[in-house]
Design an enzyme around this catalytic site. Sequence first.
Site, PDB file in Angstrom:
ATOM      1  CG  HIS A 184     -26.082  32.456   4.541  1.00  0.00           C
ATOM      2  ND1 HIS A 184     -25.753  31.599   5.570  1.00  0.00           N
ATOM      3  CD2 HIS A 184     -26.904  31.772   3.716  1.00  0.00           C
ATOM      4  CE1 HIS A 184     -26.364  30.450   5.402  1.00  0.00           C
ATOM      5  NE2 HIS A 184     -27.077  30.515   4.281  1.00  0.00           N
ATOM      6  CG  HIS A 239     -32.017  32.876  -1.480  1.00  0.00           C
ATOM      7  ND1 HIS A 239     -30.923  33.157  -2.264  1.00  0.00           N
ATOM      8  CD2 HIS A 239     -31.611  31.961  -0.595  1.00  0.00           C
ATOM      9  CE1 HIS A 239     -29.896  32.424  -1.870  1.00  0.00           C
ATOM     10  NE2 HIS A 239     -30.279  31.692  -0.844  1.00  0.00           N
ATOM     11  CG  ASP A 240     -29.787  33.226   1.986  1.00  0.00           C
ATOM     12  OD1 ASP A 240     -29.051  32.352   1.474  1.00  0.00           O
ATOM     13  OD2 ASP A 240     -30.746  32.944   2.747  1.00  0.00           O
ATOM     14  CG  ASP A 245     -30.239  28.185  -0.798  1.00  0.00           C
ATOM     15  OD1 ASP A 245     -31.071  28.296   0.112  1.00  0.00           O
ATOM     16  OD2 ASP A 245     -29.144  28.781  -0.775  1.00  0.00           O
TER      17      ASP A 245
END
Length: 342
Positions: free
Chosen positions: A81, A121-122, A233
């Site tokens: 991530h 998003h992360d 994703d």
Amino acid sequence: KVDKDDIVGNIPDKQLTLQQFDENFDKFCYPPRSLCPDHKIKACIWMYEDLGLISKFHISMHTLVHFILMVRKGYREPPYHNWDHAFSVMHHAYLLAKNLELNDKLSDLEIIALLTACICHDVDHRGTNNAFQVNSKSALASLYSSEGSVLERHHFAQTVCILSTSGCNIFENMKRKDYAQTLDLIKNIILATDVATHLQIMPQLEDLAKNGLNLSSKNHRMLLLSLCMTASDLSDQTKNWKTTKNTSKLIYKEFFSQGDLEKRMGNLPAIINDRERACVPQLQINFIEHIALPAYKVLANLFAEYIEVYERVQRNLKRWRLVEKEFLSRGLPNNDSLDFLT
Ligand SMILES: Cc1nc2ccc(C(=O)NCC(C)C)cc2n2c(-c3cc(OC(C)(C)C)ccc3Cl)nnc12
Ligand SMILES: [Mg+2]
Ligand SMILES: [Zn+2]
């Protein structure tokens, strides 16, 4: 002797910019992780440009560069991530916008919200999942566990922080109503990346695939945006075996580190986080069969151009089945090296 400049001079500006990365840059087969770090920043700018979003929303180049650099700085360096993941996710959303011609189904506002949600998003992910936040009573859990989707709420909060940093607000020239709508879309799109949320909306997505997309329904538009987000994703699964294999090494390195931490804290980790109990090929097969493939199937039902992508995920699944046979024939699961991945 033909001078180089003569050739360069004749290529229309757009094509030239595309070729500065790779002529397949805007094709589903292109592996975004292969782009070198410096080019990733330029490619983010190019993707906004190529979708006509810079001129549409009067984004100053200075602000866009600052924004992308701030987002990159917002990512930590866990095995999976990290910034490379964020970039590859944004790239897949760009491919969807370009190859599925989403611009005649979604508004520019929805497309810039999707692209921006993808790159953010992360952000600030710690390499541990939502269950770990709650079990370890982390600071994020104290902030968000009452509403759920702990990490995803944090990723959105960080996104708002970046946008409100002076010189980084790429939406600064939007009308107030559009700005509020864009932030709301980004929030819901990032919240859609919680596995639990994704599993909850799967029946609605399958319903969409069966009965078709009704673009005058706000709920259908949000479902489509959520699906584009989750498909992006998971997009490492849509590339060649080398990418899928490498991604598994990174993901399980991260998952098993969390399990090691949980053991040191006296908690028994879930199998997926336990290097002594996990059988990676089996876990990958389960994940692709139950989470990835159904999502790609819906998108392939909605867009014929996406069928080739769905088929590539199927091929990777088949390859995992071969690896699993090989893995089990060697006796007890031994993930220490993860080098069994031929
Ligand atoms: C290769 C690959 N294997 C995975 C194996 C397992 C899991 C997992 O969370 N299992 C928990 C049980 C309860 C289901 C996730 C995996 N995963 C993801 C991922 C996707 C996410 O969310 C969406 C996109 C909404 C599904 C969120 C976080 C992550 Cl890490 N990305 N790639 C992978
Ligand atoms: Mg996430
Ligand atoms: Zn992600």
